[in-house]
Design an enzyme around this catalytic site. Structure first.
Site, PDB file in Angstrom:
ATOM      1  N   GLN A 103      27.780  83.514  36.391  1.00  0.00           N
ATOM      2  CA  GLN A 103      29.170  83.716  36.148  1.00  0.00           C
ATOM      3  C   GLN A 103      29.278  82.638  34.935  1.00  0.00           C
ATOM      4  OE1 GLN A 103      32.387  82.006  38.510  1.00  0.00           O
ATOM      5  NE2 GLN A 103      33.339  84.056  38.806  1.00  0.00           N
ATOM      6  N   TYR A 188      42.388  81.095  36.023  1.00  0.00           N
ATOM      7  CA  TYR A 188      41.589  80.299  35.048  1.00  0.00           C
ATOM      8  C   TYR A 188      42.162  80.816  33.791  1.00  0.00           C
ATOM      9  CZ  TYR A 188      39.154  77.698  38.708  1.00  0.00           C
ATOM     10  OH  TYR A 188      38.636  76.934  39.692  1.00  0.00           O
ATOM     11  N   ARG A 330      31.446  80.724  51.497  1.00  0.00           N
ATOM     12  CA  ARG A 330      31.323  79.690  52.339  1.00  0.00           C
ATOM     13  C   ARG A 330      30.363  80.048  53.782  1.00  0.00           C
ATOM     14  NH1 ARG A 330      37.772  79.448  53.719  1.00  0.00           N
ATOM     15  NH2 ARG A 330      37.300  81.657  52.808  1.00  0.00           N
ATOM     16  N   CYS A 371      28.843  70.424  53.892  1.00  0.00           N
ATOM     17  CA  CYS A 371      29.328  71.590  54.873  1.00  0.00           C
ATOM     18  C   CYS A 371      29.264  70.730  56.292  1.00  0.00           C
ATOM     19  CB  CYS A 371      28.514  72.535  54.675  1.00  0.00           C
ATOM     20  SG  CYS A 371      28.748  73.889  55.963  1.00  0.00           S
TER      21      CYS A 371
HETATM   22  C1  LIG Z   1      33.272  75.322  47.220  1.00  0.00           C
HETATM   23  C2  LIG Z   1      33.753  76.634  46.379  1.00  0.00           C
HETATM   24  C3  LIG Z   1      33.490  76.641  45.108  1.00  0.00           C
HETATM   25  C4  LIG Z   1      33.904  77.888  44.562  1.00  0.00           C
HETATM   26  N1  LIG Z   1      33.635  78.034  43.076  1.00  0.00           N
HETATM   27  C5  LIG Z   1      33.953  79.367  42.585  1.00  0.00           C
HETATM   28  C6  LIG Z   1      33.487  79.536  41.508  1.00  0.00           C
HETATM   29  O1  LIG Z   1      32.827  78.754  40.504  1.00  0.00           O
HETATM   30  N2  LIG Z   1      33.852  80.770  40.726  1.00  0.00           N
HETATM   31  C7  LIG Z   1      34.475  81.660  41.571  1.00  0.00           C
HETATM   32  O2  LIG Z   1      34.998  82.850  41.053  1.00  0.00           O
HETATM   33  N3  LIG Z   1      35.026  81.400  42.765  1.00  0.00           N
HETATM   34  C8  LIG Z   1      34.503  80.107  43.272  1.00  0.00           C
HETATM   35  N4  LIG Z   1      34.792  80.127  44.837  1.00  0.00           N
HETATM   36  C9  LIG Z   1      35.713  81.180  45.675  1.00  0.00           C
HETATM   37  C10 LIG Z   1      34.227  82.047  46.123  1.00  0.00           C
HETATM   38  O3  LIG Z   1      33.485  82.501  45.387  1.00  0.00           O
HETATM   39  C11 LIG Z   1      34.927  83.018  47.257  1.00  0.00           C
HETATM   40  O4  LIG Z   1      35.897  84.036  46.511  1.00  0.00           O
HETATM   41  C12 LIG Z   1      35.983  82.288  48.276  1.00  0.00           C
HETATM   42  O5  LIG Z   1      35.321  81.240  48.754  1.00  0.00           O
HETATM   43  C13 LIG Z   1      36.368  83.499  49.417  1.00  0.00           C
HETATM   44  O6  LIG Z   1      35.131  83.991  49.827  1.00  0.00           O
HETATM   45  P1  LIG Z   1      34.343  83.295  51.199  1.00  0.00           P
HETATM   46  O7  LIG Z   1      35.374  83.474  52.336  1.00  0.00           O
HETATM   47  O8  LIG Z   1      33.107  84.248  51.307  1.00  0.00           O
HETATM   48  O9  LIG Z   1      34.145  81.666  51.031  1.00  0.00           O
HETATM   49  C14 LIG Z   1      34.707  78.765  45.249  1.00  0.00           C
HETATM   50  C15 LIG Z   1      34.738  78.618  46.718  1.00  0.00           C
HETATM   51  C16 LIG Z   1      34.265  77.645  47.457  1.00  0.00           C
HETATM   52  C17 LIG Z   1      34.424  77.269  48.661  1.00  0.00           C
END
Ligand SMILES: Cc1cc2nc3c(=O)[nH]c(=O)nc-3n(C[C@H](O)[C@H](O)[C@H](O)COP(=O)(O)O)c2cc1C
Length: 393
Positions: A103, A188, A330, A371
């Site tokens: 990304q 962003y 996550r 975690c």
């Molecule tokens: C610790 C952390 C860091 C993240 N960093 C990014 C990132 O660098 N770029 C991005 O687009 N989303 C980032 N996200 C969002 C995740 O890609 C994702 O969309 C969000 O956590 C929801 O999905 P999940 O329920 O599978 O966690 C981050 C999320 C977490 C928890």
């Protein structure tokens, strides 16, 4: 045993064959060096998820320019000295059996709310405001926080950013990755331009729908010119900003269509922005599926939907045509072998994320992620099972 055949069907993105529908969602972890170089910890963390059966790894946001607000230990692609580490990362993930894209971001824009150094810039001077009551679970200490009003970028600075993005893309390709994903979500910098909430410019980069899309489309064009037709270029956007003054799902559909026409090979959706933060990091799974379905109706390229935690939810979503692929952030922090366990039908053995957001809380307070349910996170470099597979002749 639950049948999960859709989840394990191969898919083609541009010319790239991915052997299942499971993606690792980009997740900043603060595992890189202060000057944006890949570390052994970053490599072993990703190798663990690749060995665990994830089809496509989307490496966390990488910056192609170090001029504006950023925090240390963010991945960089702004300098040739970063190439060697990027190459090691691409090779290691491939050797562990996954496809991998990086990304690429132009930085936080107005959303530079956590420990960052450097100037906060944006399309206009609209500061970020974390909506009251919208901080995700565990992050209540940031509820209602207001950011610094960004300094609006000049046209020359925007063009410099576009060119640096294409330069970063060239490095990502040279390093051996299969593609890149434009970080155009969450308010962003790139998303800031797309949104009527944060883009109040009067020049050709703001105002009308067409002008708000100019930066995103220029990035796609300038990048494609550098990387050629076969390299995967995805775009991550919030399908719906879910915010008064922002864009809604109907406009999200129009944006996705324009991005497809401008050469994007897939759309990875997210939801909302920091102003409605729990839309981005929901306290339950599957909340972005309706948005994914709407975006999928607007485009013919693959759509990826995050926030899936149970393999059966992912299977159902693909079967019902709501998304083509699923992404886990996550869920894959909590269990790197999520995909292999799902494939083997061992759903009860998946170590489930408890949605406590310890990962994000540690990151936002200046540390690398931890975690609550997976004590190995942050220590993968010391666990031989997660070393890159080296084929000795
Ligand atoms: C610790 C952390 C860091 C993240 N960093 C990014 C990132 O660098 N770029 C991005 O687009 N989303 C980032 N996200 C969002 C995740 O890609 C994702 O969309 C969000 O956590 C929801 O999905 P999940 O329920 O599978 O966690 C981050 C999320 C977490 C928890």
């Amino acid at each position: 045993m639950a049948s999960l055949e859709k989840l394990f069907e191969p898919i083609k993105i541009n010319k790239l064959e991915v052997n299942n529908r499971i993606c690792y969602a980009p997740t900043g972890k603060s595992h890189c060096t202060e000057d944006g170089h890949v570390s052994d910890q970053a490599i072993c963390y990703y190798v663990a998820r690749a060995k665990g059966g994830t089809g496509l790894i989307i490496v966390e946001a990488a910056l192609p320019i170090a001029k504006y607000a950023r925090f240390g230990r963010l991945l960089g692609c702004w300098d040739d000295s970063q190439l060697a580490g990027l190459r090691n990362l691409a090779e290691a993930i491939h050797a562990a059996g996954a496809r991998v894209v990086v990304q690429e971001t132009l930085g936080f824009g107005s959303q530079a709310m956590f420990p960052v150094g450097g100037e906060v810039v944006g399309p206009s001077d609209v500061p970020s405001r974390i909506g009251k009551g919208t901080a995700p679970r565990g992050l209540g200490f940031m509820d209602g926080a207001v950011g610094v009003p960004p300094r609006p970028l000049t046209k020359e600075e925007i063009i410099e950013l576009e060119d640096s993005f294409a330069g970063g893309a060239e490095r990502i390709m040279k390093a051996g990755f299969d593609g890149l994903e434009v970080h155009g979500c969450h308010g962003y910098l790139i998303a800031g331009f797309l949104s009527p909430y944060s883009n109040k410019r009067q020049d050709e980069y703001g105002g009308s729908f067409e002008n708000r899309l100019r930066l995103a489309k220029n990035l796609l064009k300038k990048t494609r010119d550098k990387v050629g037709p076969d390299f995967v270029i995805g775009f991550r956007m919030s399908g719906d900003e879910h915010l008064e003054g922002g864009y809604n799902i109907e406009e999200g559909q129009k944006i996705a269509k324009e991005l497809e026409e401008a050469g994007a090979n897939y759309i990875h959706i997210s939801s909302g922005r920091y102003e409605v933060w729990n839309r981005m990091l929901p306290d339950e799974e599957g909340t972005m599926l309706d948005d994914a379905k709407a975006i999928k109706q607007a485009v013919s390229i693959p759509v990826i939907c995050p926030n899936i935690h149970d393999p059966r939810t992912g299977e159902r979503a693909i079967k019902e045509g709501m998304t083509d692929m699923i992404a886990l952030s996550r869920g894959l922090i909590a269990d790197p072998a999520w995909a292999n366990k799902a494939k083997a039908g061992k759903l009860d053995e998946i170590r489930r994320c408890v949605l406590c957001n310890t990962c994000l809380k540690t990151l936002f307070t200046g540390f690398s992620i931890r975690c609550a349910v997976n004590p190995e996170v942050g220590w993968e470099r010391f666990i031989p099972e997660y070393y890159p597979p080296i084929k000795r002749k």
